[in-house]
Design an enzyme around this catalytic site. Structure first.
Site, PDB file in Angstrom:
ATOM      1  N   LEU A 160       2.692   1.074   8.301  1.00 54.67           N
ATOM      2  CA  LEU A 160       4.075   1.558   8.223  1.00 54.67           C
ATOM      3  C   LEU A 160       4.171   2.873   8.986  1.00 54.67           C
ATOM      4  O   LEU A 160       5.138   3.127   9.713  1.00 54.67           O
ATOM      5  CB  LEU A 160       4.495   1.770   6.759  1.00 54.67           C
ATOM      6  CG  LEU A 160       4.582   0.522   5.871  1.00 54.67           C
ATOM      7  CD1 LEU A 160       4.960   0.917   4.445  1.00 54.67           C
ATOM      8  CD2 LEU A 160       5.587  -0.484   6.402  1.00 54.67           C
TER       9      LEU A 160
ATOM     10  N   GLY B  15       0.812  -1.217   0.000  1.00 53.02           N
ATOM     11  CA  GLY B  15       0.000   0.000   0.000  1.00 53.02           C
ATOM     12  C   GLY B  15       0.838   1.256   0.000  1.00 53.02           C
ATOM     13  O   GLY B  15       1.047   1.903  -1.028  1.00 53.02           O
TER      14      GLY B  15
ATOM     15  N   ARG C   1     -12.387  -2.226   5.176  1.00 56.37           N
ATOM     16  CA  ARG C   1     -11.799  -3.522   4.846  1.00 56.37           C
ATOM     17  C   ARG C   1     -12.582  -4.692   5.439  1.00 56.37           C
ATOM     18  O   ARG C   1     -12.736  -5.730   4.810  1.00 56.37           O
ATOM     19  CB  ARG C   1     -10.367  -3.530   5.365  1.00 56.37           C
ATOM     20  CG  ARG C   1      -9.456  -4.410   4.632  1.00 56.37           C
ATOM     21  CD  ARG C   1      -8.028  -4.166   5.062  1.00 56.37           C
ATOM     22  NE  ARG C   1      -7.358  -3.250   4.178  1.00 56.37           N
ATOM     23  CZ  ARG C   1      -6.065  -2.930   4.289  1.00 56.37           C
ATOM     24  NH1 ARG C   1      -5.346  -3.447   5.250  1.00 56.37           N
ATOM     25  NH2 ARG C   1      -5.516  -2.102   3.445  1.00 56.37           N
TER      26      ARG C   1
ATOM     27  N   ARG D  44      -8.093  -1.176  11.267  1.00 62.50           N
ATOM     28  CA  ARG D  44      -7.052  -0.234  10.833  1.00 62.50           C
ATOM     29  C   ARG D  44      -7.346   0.318   9.447  1.00 62.50           C
ATOM     30  O   ARG D  44      -7.719  -0.413   8.528  1.00 62.50           O
ATOM     31  CB  ARG D  44      -5.696  -0.949  10.799  1.00 62.50           C
ATOM     32  CG  ARG D  44      -4.558  -0.084  10.290  1.00 62.50           C
ATOM     33  CD  ARG D  44      -3.244  -0.813  10.346  1.00 62.50           C
ATOM     34  NE  ARG D  44      -3.231  -1.979   9.488  1.00 62.50           N
ATOM     35  CZ  ARG D  44      -2.942  -1.960   8.187  1.00 62.50           C
ATOM     36  NH1 ARG D  44      -2.664  -0.819   7.573  1.00 62.50           N
ATOM     37  NH2 ARG D  44      -2.941  -3.076   7.487  1.00 62.50           N
TER      38      ARG D  44
ATOM     39  N   HIS E  25      -7.554  -9.162   5.111  1.00 63.01           N
ATOM     40  CA  HIS E  25      -7.541  -8.395   3.861  1.00 63.01           C
ATOM     41  C   HIS E  25      -8.454  -9.102   2.875  1.00 63.01           C
ATOM     42  O   HIS E  25      -8.391 -10.325   2.739  1.00 63.01           O
ATOM     43  CB  HIS E  25      -6.113  -8.313   3.306  1.00 63.01           C
ATOM     44  CG  HIS E  25      -5.944  -7.220   2.306  1.00 63.01           C
ATOM     45  ND1 HIS E  25      -6.499  -7.275   1.052  1.00 63.01           N
ATOM     46  CD2 HIS E  25      -5.304  -6.032   2.374  1.00 63.01           C
ATOM     47  CE1 HIS E  25      -6.197  -6.166   0.386  1.00 63.01           C
ATOM     48  NE2 HIS E  25      -5.472  -5.392   1.178  1.00 63.01           N
TER      49      HIS E  25
ATOM     50  N   GLU F 299      -6.813   5.033  -1.118  1.00 65.65           N
ATOM     51  CA  GLU F 299      -7.230   3.712  -0.644  1.00 65.65           C
ATOM     52  C   GLU F 299      -8.523   3.859   0.142  1.00 65.65           C
ATOM     53  O   GLU F 299      -8.928   4.979   0.505  1.00 65.65           O
ATOM     54  CB  GLU F 299      -6.124   3.076   0.219  1.00 65.65           C
ATOM     55  CG  GLU F 299      -4.956   2.577  -0.621  1.00 65.65           C
ATOM     56  CD  GLU F 299      -3.827   1.964   0.183  1.00 65.65           C
ATOM     57  OE1 GLU F 299      -3.798   2.159   1.408  1.00 65.65           O
ATOM     58  OE2 GLU F 299      -2.983   1.302  -0.424  1.00 65.65           O
TER      59      GLU F 299
ATOM     60  N   HIS G  33      -4.160 -10.495   7.877  1.00 64.40           N
ATOM     61  CA  HIS G  33      -3.235  -9.494   7.340  1.00 64.40           C
ATOM     62  C   HIS G  33      -2.550  -8.678   8.427  1.00 64.40           C
ATOM     63  O   HIS G  33      -1.378  -8.350   8.300  1.00 64.40           O
ATOM     64  CB  HIS G  33      -4.050  -8.580   6.418  1.00 64.40           C
ATOM     65  CG  HIS G  33      -3.260  -7.554   5.685  1.00 64.40           C
ATOM     66  ND1 HIS G  33      -2.256  -7.879   4.796  1.00 64.40           N
ATOM     67  CD2 HIS G  33      -3.322  -6.180   5.693  1.00 64.40           C
ATOM     68  CE1 HIS G  33      -1.743  -6.767   4.286  1.00 64.40           C
ATOM     69  NE2 HIS G  33      -2.355  -5.731   4.830  1.00 64.40           N
TER      70      HIS G  33
HETATM   71  C1  SIN Z   1      -2.834  -2.965   0.736  1.00 63.09           C
HETATM   72  O1  SIN Z   1      -1.961  -2.566  -0.015  1.00 63.09           O
HETATM   73  O2  SIN Z   1      -3.958  -3.253   0.369  1.00 63.09           O
HETATM   74  C2  SIN Z   1      -2.508  -3.135   2.158  1.00 63.09           C
HETATM   75  C3  SIN Z   1      -2.150  -1.854   2.747  1.00 63.09           C
HETATM   76  C4  SIN Z   1      -2.299  -1.939   4.215  1.00 63.09           C
HETATM   77  O3  SIN Z   1      -2.510  -3.008   4.762  1.00 63.09           O
HETATM   78  O4  SIN Z   1      -2.257  -0.884   4.853  1.00 63.09           O
END
Ligand code: SIN
Length: 504
Positions: free
Chosen positions: A380, A52, A280, A374, A234, A118, A339
């Site tokens: 990150l 991401g 999500r 989240r 995920h 996103e 995830h």
């Molecule tokens: C993703 O790229 O879909 C995952 C990104 C994330 O978990 O923050």
């Protein structure tokens, strides 16, 4: 005196784990010596795999307040507002520091950072590298910087077995190195930065080393643990019989890719007003229900991204190509997969756990920033922002006398592969996206049986079973549905559960 160990190291700070949180903590500690330990190689863990990006309120139509509001909107009412404020206020500086440490990000033709979108983000705010290879770039920049830093000693291939306690205070760690070498690292401060526990699930996007070691060790040391029932699944891992399952980044949907069933129906349109960009947990359960009903689910990027896929999403394109799928022209079969862990070792804003001398940072910790769910690309960022606070705090830690209580770890027990595979299967089937009392009770019995058969000596298998027990206990206790925790027998949120669940 080596106290029965083959090797004894002394340092000011020992950091266990070298993903974004561990590397950033080690780099940011000022004026103290750091030993940075990894059970594999420097930089192993989930960070490298992150597709991401890093969320940051950079654009003119954005602000820390808007970012904080988006983070809280998906968190099911369990975010700690001060942790969220710290995260959102610290994001832009974290990106600047990363660039200062050598990370390179995608730029727009106008010269600014090229921001992606996103789910759950009101505006474009995802800082990325190479479209979908941000984690690899963050990991590269930080591991290079750590390898150059004079105050950091890197120790690889050392499985940290336990935290050493003296009078209830963490004073170091014990570990098992190559050839069963027994190692003691004495330190004024112990920092757990070992990441999550995805490997306890049969379906996971996490690399094989993500076995919940830090959470298990901190719990054995007596640290409080919170909100571990909140495991994020995920919705779009590539269904191609691979373990771990390759992630198909949410950014694909951010750029217009859509989920369809085997009749070609865009089912997310009827599931949520944000359709494919719904939170999500909502998307993951919608996919799960269809799979359980015997349907198939696909991600369709043909119209939205099509011929641009190799350039804009090179990781996804390469993964699909290896699996024999051309995502420019074909549908990508998907399944949900474990995830990310929202809960973890309970910490304050400086990363202090309930055990003096022990800190936790990144995915292994529960700072309250994510609540029950989240927001994409906040992981990150959490590691980057909170590591700075941890580094400031540990730099002031005073040495504490080790009083001879350290016990060398025994030889590595044989891994019972059947036990591990049973554990992963029961967690996926009974403690996954949809939970019930009966399923959770069965899972607890299975996990207890596995724990009673596994040798007591710390190992990845034992850590996996111990953290599976914690997740399942918390999931059984929370008799409601909220965020990523869904109980079919308690399908609604219950205001009486409007609080964290603390174990220990
Ligand atoms: C993703 O790229 O879909 C995952 C990104 C994330 O978990 O923050």
């Amino acid at each position: 005196m080596n106290r029965g160990f083959d090797r004894v190291l002394g340092t000011d700070v020992v950091v266990v784990g070298s993903g974004v949180a561990g590397l950033t903590t080690a780099l940011a500690v000022q004026g103290r010596r750091v030993v940075l330990v990894n059970k594999g190689s420097l930089g192993d863990g989930s960070t490298w795999w992150a597709q991401g990006g890093v969320a940051a309120p950079i654009s003119e139509d954005d602000s820390p307040d808007l970012f904080a509001a988006d983070t809280i909107a998906v968190g099911g009412g369990l975010n700690d507002p001060s942790a969220v404020a710290t995260l959102s206020a610290g994001a832009v500086a974290a990106i600047d520091r990363l660039r200062g440490r050598g990370a390179r990000f995608d730029m727009s033709p106008g010269g600014g950072l090229d921001l992606g979108r996103e789910a759950g983000h009101s505006v474009r705010r995802i800082v990325r590298t190479g479209g979908d290879a941000t984690g690899a770039e963050v990991s590269r920049a930080l591991t290079d910087a750590a390898a150059r830093a004079e105050h950091i000693t890197v120790v690889e291939q050392l499985f940290v077995a336990d935290v050493v306690l003296a009078g209830g205070h963490a004073v170091g760690v014990t570990g098992r190195g190559a050839g069963e070498e027994q190692v003691l690292i004495e330190a004024a401060a112990v920092v757990m930065a070992t990441g999550g526990l995805g490997r306890i699930y049969a379906n996971t996007t996490n690399p094989i080393e993500v076995t919940g070691d830090g959470l298990a060790m901190a719990r054995r040391a007596g640290a409080k643990v919170a909100d571990v029932e909140f495991v994020q699944f995920h919705p779009t891992a590539l269904s191609a019989g691979l373990d771990p399952m390759p992630l198909l980044t949410e950014a694909l949907r951010g750029e217009g890719a859509v989920l369809v069933d085997d009749d070609g129906v865009r089912f997310m349109v009827e599931e949520h007003r944000a359709a494919d960009l719904a939170p999500r947990d909502v998307v993951a359960r919608a996919v799960w229900r269809r799979l359980r009903a015997g349907r198939k689910v696909y991600l369709d990027a043909r119209d939205a991204i099509g011929e641009d896929l190799p350039e804009r999403f090179p990781t996804v394109f390469a993964t699909c190509t290896r699996a024999g799928i051309d995502p420019r022209r074909e549908l990508m079969p998907v399944e949900p997969a474990a995830h990310y862990l929202m809960g973890g070792v309970a910490v304050d804003l400086s990363g202090r756990t309930s055990v003096p001398g022990l800190w936790a940072v990144g995915e292994v910790s529960r700072s309250g920033v994510h609540g029950a769910n989240r927001l994409a690309s906040n992981s990150l960022l959490e590691g980057l922002v909170f590591a700075e606070a941890v580094a400031d705090d540990v730099a002031a830690a005073a040495p504490f006398e080790l009083d001879g209580e350290a016990r060398p770890p025994g030889p590595e027990p044989d891994t019972d592969l059947d036990a591990v595979s049973t554990l992963r299967r029961v967690m996926w089937d009974q403690v996954g996206l949809v939970r019930t009392r009966g399923g959770l009770t069965d899972a607890l019995a299975t996990i207890e049986g596995i724990l009673s058969r596994l040798p007591a000596e710390p190992s990845e298998a034992r850590n996996m079973a111990e953290v599976a027990f914690l997740v399942t206990t918390a999931a059984s206790t929370r008799t409601e549905s909220r965020g990523a925790h869904y109980r079919a027998d308690f399908p609604l949120a219950d205001p009486q559960w409007d609080h964290s669940l603390v174990l220990g």
